[in-house]
Design an enzyme around this catalytic site. Structure first.
Site, PDB file in Angstrom:
ATOM      1  N   TYR A  22      55.841  62.510 128.538  1.00 18.50           N
ATOM      2  CA  TYR A  22      56.959  63.373 128.935  1.00 18.50           C
ATOM      3  C   TYR A  22      58.311  62.652 128.861  1.00 18.50           C
ATOM      4  O   TYR A  22      59.249  63.047 129.554  1.00 18.50           O
ATOM      5  CB  TYR A  22      56.729  63.924 130.342  1.00 18.50           C
ATOM      6  N   HIS A  82      49.827  72.938 129.195  1.00 21.62           N
ATOM      7  CA  HIS A  82      50.949  72.443 128.381  1.00 21.62           C
ATOM      8  C   HIS A  82      50.719  72.887 126.951  1.00 21.62           C
ATOM      9  O   HIS A  82      49.582  72.878 126.468  1.00 21.62           O
ATOM     10  CB  HIS A  82      51.017  70.906 128.406  1.00 21.62           C
ATOM     11  N   GLU A  94      53.042  64.705 119.584  1.00 25.73           N
ATOM     12  CA  GLU A  94      52.151  64.790 120.755  1.00 25.73           C
ATOM     13  C   GLU A  94      50.686  64.586 120.345  1.00 25.73           C
ATOM     14  O   GLU A  94      49.921  63.948 121.084  1.00 25.73           O
ATOM     15  CB  GLU A  94      52.324  66.144 121.447  1.00 25.73           C
TER      16      GLU A  94
END
Ligand code: ADP
Ligand code: MG
Length: 143
Positions: free
Chosen positions: A51, A117, A128
């Site tokens: 994050y 998410h 990611e």
């Protein structure tokens, strides 16, 4: 339409409440194919790395403590426009504002602990995915 990959995480509240199967079922019903998945328990520094874009936000500490508070299920989902499709199925960040029928509307308990998410762009999805998976872990892909 483009076949894309997106990164999906069932957050610690979802794993803790035993609704992993229900959530994966939503993805499968919507033609998102699971091409990799695993359960992991992030350290706080792994959550901070994931994050990092939010590191200046006031909720960063709360978010990274929560995301490292228990196991999560990280998955790569593949399908037509999977990035936007997955975000549609998740619903808005704040469950109180999420549309009827979305995962966050149905299951999320708060703005912070919002169950899932999903990547917000194809570019970020690639970053990611690489954060959690090696190429050899992707086994069911059309591409
Ligand atoms: P999304 O997960 O919908 O892409 P963001 O990228 O804006 O949302 O935020 C990342 C995560 O940080 C959210 O899913 C939520 O868990 C948490 N979060 C966002 N805004 C807040 C807030 N104001 N207070 C607490 N947690 C928040
Ligand atoms: Mg986001």
């Amino acid at each position: 339409m483009a076949i894309e990959k997106t990164l999906s995480i069932i957050k610690p509240d979802g794993v803790r409440r035993n609704i992993v199967g229900k959530i994966l079922g939503r993805f499968e019903e919507n033609n998102l194919n699971i091409v990799a998945t695993k359960m992991i328990h992030m350290t706080i520094s792994e959550a901070e790395g994931f994050y990092a874009v939010h590191s200046d936000r006031p909720f960063f500490g709360e978010l990274t403590r929560f995301m490292s508070s228990g196991p999560v299920l990280v998955s790569i989902l593949e399908g037509e426009n999977s990035v936007s499709q997955h975000r549609e199925i998740m619903g808005s960040t704040n469950p109180a504002e999420a549309k009827e029928g979305t995962i966050r509307r149905e299951y999320a308990e708060s703005l912070g602990e919002n169950t899932v998410h999903g990547s917000d762009s194809v570019e970020n999805a690639a970053v990611e995915i690489a954060y959690f998976f090696s190429k050899t872990e992707i086994v069911n892909s059309a591409s």
